[in-house]
Enzyme design. Sequence first.
Site, PDB file in Angstrom:
ATOM      1  CD  GLU A   1      51.711  50.886  34.349  1.00 11.16           C
ATOM      2  OE1 GLU A   1      52.864  50.478  34.493  1.00 11.16           O
ATOM      3  OE2 GLU A   1      50.700  50.163  34.489  1.00 11.16           O
ATOM      4  CG  ASP A   2      46.550  52.391  32.218  1.00 11.89           C
ATOM      5  OD1 ASP A   2      47.409  51.605  31.793  1.00 11.89           O
ATOM      6  OD2 ASP A   2      45.686  52.070  33.046  1.00 11.89           O
TER       7      ASP A   2
ATOM      8  NE  ARG B   1      40.366  49.371  28.318  1.00 11.64           N
ATOM      9  CZ  ARG B   1      40.410  49.581  29.625  1.00 11.64           C
ATOM     10  NH1 ARG B   1      41.423  50.229  30.154  1.00 11.64           N
ATOM     11  NH2 ARG B   1      39.431  49.156  30.400  1.00 11.64           N
TER      12      ARG B   1
ATOM     13  CG  HIS C   1      46.724  47.182  30.700  1.00 12.41           C
ATOM     14  ND1 HIS C   1      46.274  47.860  31.816  1.00 12.41           N
ATOM     15  CD2 HIS C   1      46.224  47.856  29.641  1.00 12.41           C
ATOM     16  CE1 HIS C   1      45.537  48.891  31.443  1.00 12.41           C
ATOM     17  NE2 HIS C   1      45.477  48.905  30.124  1.00 12.41           N
TER      18      HIS C   1
ATOM     19  CB  VAL D   1      38.460  47.918  39.270  1.00 14.56           C
ATOM     20  CG1 VAL D   1      37.088  47.877  39.876  1.00 14.56           C
ATOM     21  CG2 VAL D   1      39.444  48.600  40.204  1.00 14.56           C
TER      22      VAL D   1
ATOM     23  CB  CYS E   1      47.916  50.185  37.544  1.00 13.20           C
ATOM     24  SG  CYS E   1      47.653  48.715  36.623  1.00 13.20           S
TER      25      CYS E   1
END
Length: 236
Positions: free
Chosen positions: A77-78, A144, A172, A219, A225
């Site tokens: 997803e990032d 981020r 996030h 993590v 994600c």
Amino acid sequence: MAGLTVGFGEYTHAIVRGVPASLPKDALRMNEANDDVDLARARREHELYVGVLMHKLGLQIVELPVDDSLPDSVFVEDAALVCGDTALITRPGALGRRKETEMVKKALTDLHLNIVEMTDESATLDGGDVLFTGREFFVGLSKRTNQRGAEILADAFKDYAVSTVPIYDALHLKSFCSMAGPGLLVIGSSDGAQKALKVFERLKDHMLIPVPLTQMAKVDGSLSCCSILVNKRHEM
Ligand code: GLY
């Protein structure tokens, strides 16, 4: 405010990527004490997750090759933000995650989406910080994602308003909230989530499909994600 975008929440494809062997030891995490990730269990849970996308939600799965040299690469997803037929390839905030975008860009190109790349070296954006409500975007300003990243997203999706939300105590924006349907936001109960909630609307009841992600949570991974959802229905 613009109306709800046509087809919001409808998807035909999900891009996913398997859990690399390097995840337990090398994936980034906010809490370094989370050093007991069970790889086999993480892989079983990921398989279950992909199974839900495929069999319960009826999505066509685009599975990217596992890459052990990219420990966080299961969190696809990032690397991109897809809205309509446009895909913004991000510039992830963690330097070690930037290469993850290459394979994601290839998959989105193969799906014939219009590709926009974030080339500005002062910008950073993780897809996990971007929430699309169907009417507007919220972008989390986190460790981020920065303001320039949010501006480039606004430029790529000019039809929609973009608001920023400061992120406290979480990796996030979507670490603690997500859309559960048109006009329906779900949000966690942590202090950081409750601070962000001031920006959002009231919640309603919703249906849940439970999917455990116990190992990847260590993590800082959450459900959204692990996939990029794409709607190609207008072409089918
Ligand atoms: N482990 C997810 C991230 O830190 O990006």
